[in-house]
Write an enzyme that holds these catalytic residues in place. Structure first.
Site, PDB file in Angstrom:
ATOM      1  N   CYS A  15     -11.374 158.511  13.524  1.00 39.18           N
ATOM      2  CA  CYS A  15     -10.550 157.342  13.840  1.00 39.18           C
ATOM      3  C   CYS A  15     -10.546 157.149  15.351  1.00 39.18           C
ATOM      4  CB  CYS A  15      -9.131 157.578  13.297  1.00 39.18           C
ATOM      5  SG  CYS A  15      -7.961 156.294  13.736  1.00 39.18           S
ATOM      6  N   CYS A  56      -7.194 156.086  16.861  1.00 35.62           N
ATOM      7  CA  CYS A  56      -6.203 157.179  16.894  1.00 35.62           C
ATOM      8  C   CYS A  56      -6.576 158.241  17.927  1.00 35.62           C
ATOM      9  CB  CYS A  56      -6.117 157.882  15.540  1.00 35.62           C
ATOM     10  SG  CYS A  56      -6.201 156.830  14.115  1.00 35.62           S
ATOM     11  N   ASP A  57      -7.847 158.610  17.968  1.00 35.66           N
ATOM     12  CA  ASP A  57      -8.238 159.818  18.711  1.00 35.66           C
ATOM     13  C   ASP A  57      -9.163 159.558  19.899  1.00 35.66           C
ATOM     14  OD1 ASP A  57      -6.799 161.270  16.863  1.00 35.66           O
ATOM     15  OD2 ASP A  57      -8.499 161.513  15.516  1.00 35.66           O
TER      16      ASP A  57
HETATM   17  C1  LIG Z   1      -8.065 162.598  11.822  1.00 33.44           C
HETATM   18  C2  LIG Z   1      -7.168 161.418  11.527  1.00 33.44           C
HETATM   19  C3  LIG Z   1      -6.400 160.904  12.543  1.00 33.44           C
HETATM   20  C4  LIG Z   1      -5.551 159.828  12.289  1.00 33.44           C
HETATM   21  N1  LIG Z   1      -4.762 159.394  13.295  1.00 33.44           N
HETATM   22  C5  LIG Z   1      -3.877 158.396  13.080  1.00 33.44           C
HETATM   23  C6  LIG Z   1      -2.982 157.988  14.094  1.00 33.44           C
HETATM   24  O1  LIG Z   1      -2.966 158.499  15.212  1.00 33.44           O
HETATM   25  N2  LIG Z   1      -2.110 156.981  13.788  1.00 33.44           N
HETATM   26  C7  LIG Z   1      -2.075 156.368  12.564  1.00 33.44           C
HETATM   27  O2  LIG Z   1      -1.250 155.483  12.357  1.00 33.44           O
HETATM   28  N3  LIG Z   1      -2.929 156.749  11.576  1.00 33.44           N
HETATM   29  C8  LIG Z   1      -3.823 157.741  11.801  1.00 33.44           C
HETATM   30  N4  LIG Z   1      -4.671 158.131  10.807  1.00 33.44           N
HETATM   31  C9  LIG Z   1      -4.611 157.415   9.503  1.00 33.44           C
HETATM   32  C10 LIG Z   1      -3.389 157.897   8.658  1.00 33.44           C
HETATM   33  O3  LIG Z   1      -3.440 159.299   8.555  1.00 33.44           O
HETATM   34  C11 LIG Z   1      -3.418 157.275   7.259  1.00 33.44           C
HETATM   35  O4  LIG Z   1      -3.449 155.879   7.372  1.00 33.44           O
HETATM   36  C12 LIG Z   1      -2.173 157.685   6.447  1.00 33.44           C
HETATM   37  O5  LIG Z   1      -2.099 159.084   6.343  1.00 33.44           O
HETATM   38  C13 LIG Z   1      -2.222 157.089   5.042  1.00 33.44           C
HETATM   39  O6  LIG Z   1      -1.132 157.595   4.320  1.00 33.44           O
HETATM   40  P1  LIG Z   1      -1.141 157.627   2.710  1.00 33.44           P
HETATM   41  O7  LIG Z   1       0.127 158.296   2.331  1.00 33.44           O
HETATM   42  O8  LIG Z   1      -1.437 156.300   2.164  1.00 33.44           O
HETATM   43  O9  LIG Z   1      -2.395 158.527   2.334  1.00 33.44           O
HETATM   44  P2  LIG Z   1      -2.759 160.043   2.674  1.00 33.44           P
HETATM   45  O10 LIG Z   1      -2.226 160.448   3.991  1.00 33.44           O
HETATM   46  O11 LIG Z   1      -4.209 160.127   2.423  1.00 33.44           O
HETATM   47  O12 LIG Z   1      -1.968 160.875   1.585  1.00 33.44           O
HETATM   48  C14 LIG Z   1      -2.337 160.845   0.234  1.00 33.44           C
HETATM   49  C15 LIG Z   1      -2.036 162.194  -0.372  1.00 33.44           C
HETATM   50  O13 LIG Z   1      -2.261 162.115  -1.776  1.00 33.44           O
HETATM   51  C16 LIG Z   1      -2.798 163.343  -2.207  1.00 33.44           C
HETATM   52  N5  LIG Z   1      -3.479 163.145  -3.490  1.00 33.44           N
HETATM   53  C17 LIG Z   1      -4.620 162.455  -3.720  1.00 33.44           C
HETATM   54  N6  LIG Z   1      -4.949 162.492  -5.035  1.00 33.44           N
HETATM   55  C18 LIG Z   1      -3.989 163.263  -5.632  1.00 33.44           C
HETATM   56  C19 LIG Z   1      -3.799 163.705  -6.971  1.00 33.44           C
HETATM   57  N7  LIG Z   1      -4.637 163.368  -7.971  1.00 33.44           N
HETATM   58  N8  LIG Z   1      -2.715 164.495  -7.241  1.00 33.44           N
HETATM   59  C20 LIG Z   1      -1.846 164.842  -6.247  1.00 33.44           C
HETATM   60  N9  LIG Z   1      -2.004 164.461  -4.967  1.00 33.44           N
HETATM   61  C21 LIG Z   1      -3.055 163.670  -4.656  1.00 33.44           C
HETATM   62  C22 LIG Z   1      -3.748 163.730  -1.076  1.00 33.44           C
HETATM   63  O14 LIG Z   1      -4.009 165.130  -1.098  1.00 33.44           O
HETATM   64  C23 LIG Z   1      -2.952 163.297   0.144  1.00 33.44           C
HETATM   65  O15 LIG Z   1      -2.168 164.347   0.681  1.00 33.44           O
HETATM   66  C24 LIG Z   1      -5.511 159.210  11.003  1.00 33.44           C
HETATM   67  C25 LIG Z   1      -6.305 159.732   9.969  1.00 33.44           C
HETATM   68  C26 LIG Z   1      -7.112 160.834  10.227  1.00 33.44           C
HETATM   69  C27 LIG Z   1      -7.934 161.411   9.111  1.00 33.44           C
END
Ligand SMILES: Cc1cc2nc3c(=O)[nH]c(=O)nc-3n(C[C@H](O)[C@H](O)[C@H](O)COP(=O)(O)OP(=O)(O)OC[C@H]3O[C@@H](n4cnc5c(N)ncnc54)[C@H](O)[C@@H]3O)c2cc1C
Length: 303
Positions: free
Chosen positions: A131, A134-135
């Site tokens: 990203c 972000c980074d």
């Molecule tokens: C390296 C990195 C840096 C980032 N930096 C930033 C930043 O600085 N600022 C920012 O705003 N965004 C940043 N992002 C993006 C941000 O992390 C995501 O947009 C955000 O986490 C999305 O949240 P979510 O809850 O939708 O999904 P996720 O964070 O992906 O969470 C989904 C969860 O569901 C779980 N899951 C999936 N399938 C199943 C299943 N079948 N059963 C049980 N659990 C399950 C997964 O294990 C996961 O923990 C970054 C992403 C990355 C990878």
């Protein structure tokens, strides 16, 4: 029987749990890997409103603590299927047991597609990033590579070209697949190079990235490029297939739900990065979590 069962403990799922608990609903959150979701991979979050700076794992821990303090149940279980029962409630099967719930919020996120190379996972945050927005700041003033040639890669390159000494775009195909407007913009920049028909075959370094070994897919020629950062932008991979029987997926595998987080199945909601959307960030995931939880609360109250 839970009022609301939430799949995924990332920012979307945990925010949904927070809102649902504050509406006094019985809530279970199931997470298969990491409480906090994909943000826990980020060493520094600087764009979440109200916090100057914190690590992604600290953000995840604090959110989890907040949700637990409100009385939500949170368990480490992988959801394998969700079935709609004859009475309109849901049967959620995990890797170790089943749960029943009046409504379900799928907040399963998405994963950045990885290169699949040695050291890739160990060096995330230490030269490997997914990203740029972000980074990118961690590589300010440095020479970096963007791996990929689609819109995300080109947007990353535009952003990085403003803060990095040099940006090398590496694309496996013979041409860039992103918008021409972006490509033209990049080709005019003195600190940007575009190399097509080239794949990264080895990540070089001892305990962090110092360079890339490249292979030209047309000539087979192998070369080395010294960079301190590689931003991998080769697509996202949602993991929504187990739930596709109840919620429509778009061509790329994301839930085809709008800002209202509703699906074709009554009582089933989707939130966060797993939903079709333009911007995938913590703020948008938390926003979805709140919207989906309040919709689920209204649904449960209507039963
Ligand atoms: C390296 C990195 C840096 C980032 N930096 C930033 C930043 O600085 N600022 C920012 O705003 N965004 C940043 N992002 C993006 C941000 O992390 C995501 O947009 C955000 O986490 C999305 O949240 P979510 O809850 O939708 O999904 P996720 O964070 O992906 O969470 C989904 C969860 O569901 C779980 N899951 C999936 N399938 C199943 C299943 N079948 N059963 C049980 N659990 C399950 C997964 O294990 C996961 O923990 C970054 C992403 C990355 C990878």
């Amino acid at each position: 029987m839970y009022d609301i069962l939430i799949i995924g403990a990332g920012p979307a799922g945990l925010t949904a749990a927070l809102y649902a608990r504050r509406a006094d609903k019985q809530v279970l959150v199931l997470e298969k890997e990491t409480f906090g979701g994909q943000i826990t991979y980020s060493p520094k979050v600087e764009n979440y409103p109200g916090t100057l700076e914190m690590s992604g794992s600290a953000f995840g821990e604090q959110l989890l603590e907040q949700v637990l303090s409100q009385g939500a149940e949170v368990e480490l279980e992988e959801v394998q299927s969700v079935a709609l029962q004859a009475d309109g409630t849901f049967l959620v099967q995990t890797d170790c047991q089943s749960h029943e719930a009046r409504s379900v919020i799928v907040a399963a996120g998405s994963k950045h597609r990885q290169l699949g190379l040695d050291h890739e996972n160990q060096w995330i945050g230490n030269g490997i990033y997914y990203c740029a927005v972000c980074d990118g700041a961690f590589q300010a003033g440095q020479e970096v590579a963007v791996i990929g040639g689609g819109n995300t890669a080109l947007q990353d390159a535009v952003f990085l070209s403003q803060i990095c000494k040099k940006v090398h775009i590496l694309q496996d195909l013979p041409y860039l697949t992103g918008e021409k407007r972006l490509a033209d913009q990049l080709l005019q920049k003195e600190n940007v190079t575009v190399t097509t028909s080239t794949v990264v075959q080895t990540l070089l370094g001892q305990d962090h990235l110092t360079g890339l070994e490249l292979r030209n897919t047309q000539t087979g020629e192998v070369s080395r490029l010294s960079v301190s950062g590689a931003f991998v932008a080769i697509g996202q991979v949602p993991e929504n297939e187990p739930f596709s029987n109840l919620a429509q997926l778009d061509a790329r595998g994301y839930f085809a739900a709008g800002e209202d987080c509703l699906t074709k199945t009554k009582g089933l909601f989707v939130a966060g990065d797993c939903r079709a959307k333009q911007v995938r960030q913590i703020t948008t995931a938390c926003g979805d979590g709140a919207v989906a939880a309040l919709a689920a609360c209204r649904y449960v109250d209507s039963l």
